[in-house]
Design a protein around this motif. Structure first.
Motif, PDB file in Angstrom:
ATOM      1  N   PHE A 142       0.788  -1.225   0.000  1.00  0.00           N
ATOM      2  CA  PHE A 142       0.000   0.000   0.000  1.00  0.00           C
ATOM      3  C   PHE A 142       0.824   1.281   0.000  1.00  0.00           C
ATOM      4  O   PHE A 142       0.271   2.348  -0.272  1.00  0.00           O
ATOM      5  CB  PHE A 142      -0.952   0.008   1.203  1.00  0.00           C
ATOM      6  CG  PHE A 142      -2.050  -1.004   1.104  1.00  0.00           C
ATOM      7  CD1 PHE A 142      -3.109  -0.816   0.236  1.00  0.00           C
ATOM      8  CD2 PHE A 142      -2.031  -2.162   1.867  1.00  0.00           C
ATOM      9  CE1 PHE A 142      -4.120  -1.751   0.120  1.00  0.00           C
ATOM     10  CE2 PHE A 142      -3.040  -3.099   1.772  1.00  0.00           C
ATOM     11  CZ  PHE A 142      -4.093  -2.889   0.894  1.00  0.00           C
ATOM     12  N   SER A 143       2.103   1.201   0.321  1.00  0.00           N
ATOM     13  CA  SER A 143       2.929   2.410   0.289  1.00  0.00           C
ATOM     14  C   SER A 143       3.117   2.894  -1.148  1.00  0.00           C
ATOM     15  O   SER A 143       3.170   2.097  -2.083  1.00  0.00           O
ATOM     16  CB  SER A 143       4.288   2.144   0.934  1.00  0.00           C
ATOM     17  OG  SER A 143       4.137   1.873   2.309  1.00  0.00           O
ATOM     18  N   PHE A 144       3.161   4.210  -1.299  1.00  0.00           N
ATOM     19  CA  PHE A 144       3.402   4.881  -2.574  1.00  0.00           C
ATOM     20  C   PHE A 144       2.249   4.711  -3.565  1.00  0.00           C
ATOM     21  O   PHE A 144       2.439   4.884  -4.766  1.00  0.00           O
ATOM     22  CB  PHE A 144       4.715   4.409  -3.210  1.00  0.00           C
ATOM     23  CG  PHE A 144       5.915   4.640  -2.318  1.00  0.00           C
ATOM     24  CD1 PHE A 144       6.455   5.904  -2.180  1.00  0.00           C
ATOM     25  CD2 PHE A 144       6.474   3.596  -1.599  1.00  0.00           C
ATOM     26  CE1 PHE A 144       7.540   6.123  -1.346  1.00  0.00           C
ATOM     27  CE2 PHE A 144       7.559   3.805  -0.757  1.00  0.00           C
ATOM     28  CZ  PHE A 144       8.099   5.078  -0.633  1.00  0.00           C
ATOM     29  N   MET A 145       1.061   4.387  -3.073  1.00  0.00           N
ATOM     30  CA  MET A 145      -0.116   4.420  -3.936  1.00  0.00           C
ATOM     31  C   MET A 145      -0.445   5.880  -4.237  1.00  0.00           C
ATOM     32  O   MET A 145      -0.437   6.732  -3.353  1.00  0.00           O
ATOM     33  CB  MET A 145      -1.309   3.733  -3.268  1.00  0.00           C
ATOM     34  CG  MET A 145      -1.164   2.242  -3.088  1.00  0.00           C
ATOM     35  SD  MET A 145      -2.705   1.458  -2.557  1.00  0.00           S
ATOM     36  CE  MET A 145      -3.693   1.665  -4.037  1.00  0.00           C
ATOM     37  N   ARG A 146      -0.745   6.170  -5.489  1.00  0.00           N
ATOM     38  CA  ARG A 146      -0.905   7.553  -5.926  1.00  0.00           C
ATOM     39  C   ARG A 146      -2.365   7.853  -6.275  1.00  0.00           C
ATOM     40  O   ARG A 146      -2.919   7.291  -7.216  1.00  0.00           O
ATOM     41  CB  ARG A 146      -0.017   7.828  -7.137  1.00  0.00           C
ATOM     42  CG  ARG A 146      -0.006   9.277  -7.602  1.00  0.00           C
ATOM     43  CD  ARG A 146       0.725   9.399  -8.929  1.00  0.00           C
ATOM     44  NE  ARG A 146       2.125   9.010  -8.810  1.00  0.00           N
ATOM     45  CZ  ARG A 146       3.117   9.858  -8.530  1.00  0.00           C
ATOM     46  NH1 ARG A 146       2.837  11.147  -8.341  1.00  0.00           N
ATOM     47  NH2 ARG A 146       4.347   9.421  -8.446  1.00  0.00           N
ATOM     48  N   PHE A 147      -2.999   8.701  -5.496  1.00  0.00           N
ATOM     49  CA  PHE A 147      -4.319   9.239  -5.818  1.00  0.00           C
ATOM     50  C   PHE A 147      -4.593  10.420  -4.894  1.00  0.00           C
ATOM     51  O   PHE A 147      -3.918  10.605  -3.876  1.00  0.00           O
ATOM     52  CB  PHE A 147      -5.422   8.168  -5.697  1.00  0.00           C
ATOM     53  CG  PHE A 147      -5.522   7.530  -4.337  1.00  0.00           C
ATOM     54  CD1 PHE A 147      -6.287   8.098  -3.332  1.00  0.00           C
ATOM     55  CD2 PHE A 147      -4.850   6.340  -4.060  1.00  0.00           C
ATOM     56  CE1 PHE A 147      -6.378   7.514  -2.087  1.00  0.00           C
ATOM     57  CE2 PHE A 147      -4.937   5.751  -2.821  1.00  0.00           C
ATOM     58  CZ  PHE A 147      -5.702   6.342  -1.828  1.00  0.00           C
ATOM     59  N   GLU A 148      -5.564  11.223  -5.256  1.00  0.00           N
ATOM     60  CA  GLU A 148      -5.916  12.393  -4.445  1.00  0.00           C
ATOM     61  C   GLU A 148      -6.777  11.979  -3.254  1.00  0.00           C
ATOM     62  O   GLU A 148      -7.543  11.013  -3.350  1.00  0.00           O
ATOM     63  CB  GLU A 148      -6.657  13.409  -5.308  1.00  0.00           C
ATOM     64  CG  GLU A 148      -5.832  13.968  -6.457  1.00  0.00           C
ATOM     65  CD  GLU A 148      -4.621  14.751  -5.973  1.00  0.00           C
ATOM     66  OE1 GLU A 148      -4.693  15.333  -4.852  1.00  0.00           O
ATOM     67  OE2 GLU A 148      -3.619  14.769  -6.691  1.00  0.00           O
ATOM     68  N   PRO A 149      -6.667  12.721  -2.123  1.00  0.00           N
ATOM     69  CA  PRO A 149      -5.783  13.863  -1.883  1.00  0.00           C
ATOM     70  C   PRO A 149      -4.337  13.426  -1.642  1.00  0.00           C
ATOM     71  O   PRO A 149      -4.080  12.381  -1.062  1.00  0.00           O
ATOM     72  CB  PRO A 149      -6.381  14.501  -0.623  1.00  0.00           C
ATOM     73  CG  PRO A 149      -7.064  13.399   0.091  1.00  0.00           C
ATOM     74  CD  PRO A 149      -7.584  12.476  -0.973  1.00  0.00           C
ATOM     75  N   SER A 150      -3.423  14.255  -2.087  1.00  0.00           N
ATOM     76  CA  SER A 150      -1.997  14.013  -1.915  1.00  0.00           C
ATOM     77  C   SER A 150      -1.329  15.354  -1.663  1.00  0.00           C
ATOM     78  O   SER A 150      -1.974  16.397  -1.652  1.00  0.00           O
ATOM     79  CB  SER A 150      -1.415  13.330  -3.160  1.00  0.00           C
ATOM     80  OG  SER A 150      -1.543  14.186  -4.284  1.00  0.00           O
ATOM     81  N   GLY A 151      -0.001  15.320  -1.464  1.00  0.00           N
ATOM     82  CA  GLY A 151       0.720  16.573  -1.298  1.00  0.00           C
ATOM     83  C   GLY A 151       1.478  16.649   0.006  1.00  0.00           C
ATOM     84  O   GLY A 151       1.936  15.637   0.543  1.00  0.00           O
ATOM     85  N   TYR A 152       1.572  17.869   0.532  1.00  0.00           N
ATOM     86  CA  TYR A 152       2.379  18.117   1.713  1.00  0.00           C
ATOM     87  C   TYR A 152       1.643  17.696   2.980  1.00  0.00           C
ATOM     88  O   TYR A 152       0.417  17.691   3.048  1.00  0.00           O
ATOM     89  CB  TYR A 152       2.757  19.597   1.793  1.00  0.00           C
ATOM     90  CG  TYR A 152       3.672  20.037   0.682  1.00  0.00           C
ATOM     91  CD1 TYR A 152       5.035  19.738   0.715  1.00  0.00           C
ATOM     92  CD2 TYR A 152       3.175  20.735  -0.421  1.00  0.00           C
ATOM     93  CE1 TYR A 152       5.878  20.127  -0.315  1.00  0.00           C
ATOM     94  CE2 TYR A 152       4.009  21.123  -1.456  1.00  0.00           C
ATOM     95  CZ  TYR A 152       5.357  20.816  -1.396  1.00  0.00           C
ATOM     96  OH  TYR A 152       6.183  21.195  -2.424  1.00  0.00           O
ATOM     97  N   THR A 153       2.431  17.348   3.997  1.00  0.00           N
ATOM     98  CA  THR A 153       1.890  16.912   5.271  1.00  0.00           C
ATOM     99  C   THR A 153       2.425  17.805   6.391  1.00  0.00           C
ATOM    100  O   THR A 153       3.263  18.691   6.143  1.00  0.00           O
ATOM    101  CB  THR A 153       2.285  15.453   5.570  1.00  0.00           C
ATOM    102  OG1 THR A 153       3.660  15.408   5.982  1.00  0.00           O
ATOM    103  CG2 THR A 153       2.093  14.570   4.342  1.00  0.00           C
ATOM    104  N   ASN A 154       1.934  17.555   7.611  1.00  0.00           N
ATOM    105  CA  ASN A 154       2.440  18.277   8.770  1.00  0.00           C
ATOM    106  C   ASN A 154       3.487  17.470   9.532  1.00  0.00           C
ATOM    107  O   ASN A 154       3.791  17.774  10.682  1.00  0.00           O
ATOM    108  CB  ASN A 154       1.285  18.640   9.714  1.00  0.00           C
ATOM    109  CG  ASN A 154       0.537  17.403  10.199  1.00  0.00           C
ATOM    110  OD1 ASN A 154       0.745  16.303   9.683  1.00  0.00           O
ATOM    111  ND2 ASN A 154      -0.341  17.582  11.167  1.00  0.00           N
ATOM    112  N   ASN A 155       4.031  16.447   8.901  1.00  0.00           N
ATOM    113  CA  ASN A 155       5.028  15.565   9.510  1.00  0.00           C
ATOM    114  C   ASN A 155       6.349  15.768   8.780  1.00  0.00           C
ATOM    115  O   ASN A 155       6.469  15.456   7.586  1.00  0.00           O
ATOM    116  CB  ASN A 155       4.566  14.108   9.407  1.00  0.00           C
ATOM    117  CG  ASN A 155       5.452  13.155  10.182  1.00  0.00           C
ATOM    118  OD1 ASN A 155       6.612  13.465  10.462  1.00  0.00           O
ATOM    119  ND2 ASN A 155       4.920  12.002  10.529  1.00  0.00           N
TER     120      ASN A 155
END
Length: 215
Positions: A142-155
């Motif tokens: 499941f890591s690096f699955m690409r779909f929205e929402p995506s982008g920057y995080t607070n981590n």
């Protein structure tokens, strides 16, 4: 044709095909191909190969065992934000190993569709963990699955991800499997503190829930 077929029988087969006016005729002997549409004997091209269905069981049928979490368990709550979409991941842990056995995903201020899908996905992952599917295998899938929402995080350890699912599994692998950074050091220290306090789960109704933001 059988493995014992002779060259004369093969010649007769070709002659019979010519008499019948066949447009094409393919002849092969038993077990000469990896897969064949029509075996001439029991077993076909699997002759001599022992499959899982044919292993001796001595009358015992093995079934998968589901290991549920106790009613009172330690839980780890993590707040996340992916592309401006906030949510909470609550991970229920086995008291003996401190490894995940159940997860809950709650999205903040989202419609019923996304919240429902994430809740159903969390149930599926929880059941998988309780039936013994390694977290490392789930992380790999499941890591690096690409779909929205995506982008920057607070981590700051995972500053940018491809999806919420990508974030959740990369965070869990970092926290519980010591992958993708040193975030697991924080969890391991917390787990050692919990064990050192001799706190028991399931007997006295103790529940420890830790809500933290990763440094």
């Amino acid at each position: 044709m059988p493995e014992t077929v002779t060259s004369k029988e093969i010649a007769n087969a070709y002659m019979e095909g010519w008499r019948l006016g066949l447009k094409a005729l393919a002849i092969y002997s038993e077990n000469s191909k990896r897969s064949q549409p029509l075996p001439t004997s029991n077993g076909g091209n699997t002759k001599g190969i022992v499959g899982a269905h044919s292993l001796p069981t001595n009358g015992i049928v093995l079934e998968p065992v589901r290991r549920r979490l106790p009613d009172s368990r330690m839980a780890y709550t993590h707040k996340f934000s992916v592309g401006g979409h906030e949510g909470y991941l609550l991970v229920g842990l086995y008291p003996d190993s401190g490894q995940p056995g159940k997860i809950f995903i709650r999205m903040a201020k989202e419609g019923s569709t996304l919240s429902g899908l994430m809740e159903a996905f969390a149930i599926c992952i929880s059941v998988s963990l309780q039936y013994g599917v390694p977290l490392e295998d789930l992380h790999a899938k499941f890591s690096f699955m690409r779909f929205e929402p995506s982008g920057y995080t607070n981590n700051r350890d995972l500053p940018q991800v491809y999806s919420i699912i990508d974030y959740l599994f990369r965070w869990m692998s970092k926290t519980f499997l010591n992958k993708e950074g040193d975030g697991s050091d924080f969890w391991q220290e917390l787990w050692r503190t919990w064990q050192a306090a001799n706190l028991r789960t399931g007997e006295d109704g103790f529940v420890m829930s830790c809500t933290c933001k990763m440094p």
